[in-house]
Design a protein around this motif. Sequence first.
Motif, short mmCIF file in Angstrom:
data_model
loop_
_atom_site.label_atom_id
_atom_site.label_comp_id
_atom_site.label_asym_id
_atom_site.label_seq_id
_atom_site.Cartn_x
_atom_site.Cartn_y
_atom_site.Cartn_z
N ALA A 43 0.83 -1.21 0.00
CA ALA A 43 0.00 0.00 0.00
C ALA A 43 0.87 1.26 0.00
O ALA A 43 0.59 2.22 -0.73
CB ALA A 43 -0.93 0.00 1.21
N GLY A 44 1.93 1.24 0.78
CA GLY A 44 2.84 2.39 0.82
C GLY A 44 3.51 2.65 -0.50
O GLY A 44 3.63 3.80 -0.95
N ILE A 47 0.95 4.14 -2.88
CA ILE A 47 0.73 5.56 -2.57
C ILE A 47 1.89 6.39 -3.11
O ILE A 47 1.69 7.47 -3.67
CB ILE A 47 0.54 5.76 -1.06
N VAL A 50 1.46 6.71 -6.87
CA VAL A 50 0.42 7.70 -7.20
C VAL A 50 0.94 9.11 -6.95
O VAL A 50 0.70 10.03 -7.74
CB VAL A 50 -0.86 7.42 -6.39
N GLY A 51 1.67 9.27 -5.87
CA GLY A 51 2.24 10.59 -5.55
C GLY A 51 3.21 11.06 -6.61
O GLY A 51 3.23 12.24 -6.97
N VAL A 72 -1.72 -2.26 -5.49
CA VAL A 72 -3.00 -2.14 -4.77
C VAL A 72 -3.65 -3.52 -4.65
O VAL A 72 -4.16 -3.89 -3.58
CB VAL A 72 -3.93 -1.13 -5.48
#
Length: 88
Positions: A43-44, A47, A50-51, A72
């Motif tokens: 998950a990290g 993220i 996506v960032g 994901v």
Amino acid sequence: MANKRGVAQGCRSVVDERGSSANEQGSASEKRLYEKWLSALCAGMAIFGVGVMLVGYKAPTVGLVATVVMLVGASALFAIKAKQNMRG
């Protein structure tokens, strides 16, 4: 030479004994904790991916989007497995 072989074999048996006792004691909870950590790690990383796209550091290519989608999915699967191990 025979003495060194005996020592090496003795070390293997100690390792085998410790490994089997570790598997008997709380292996389900250790497995669940490992799966939780893997879920959080995936998950990290998703993220972060996506960032990277949102900030504009890298354009959203097919490869980057596919990587985020796979992370994901892996995160969700590890979370589901951890919950199943909690019940079973």
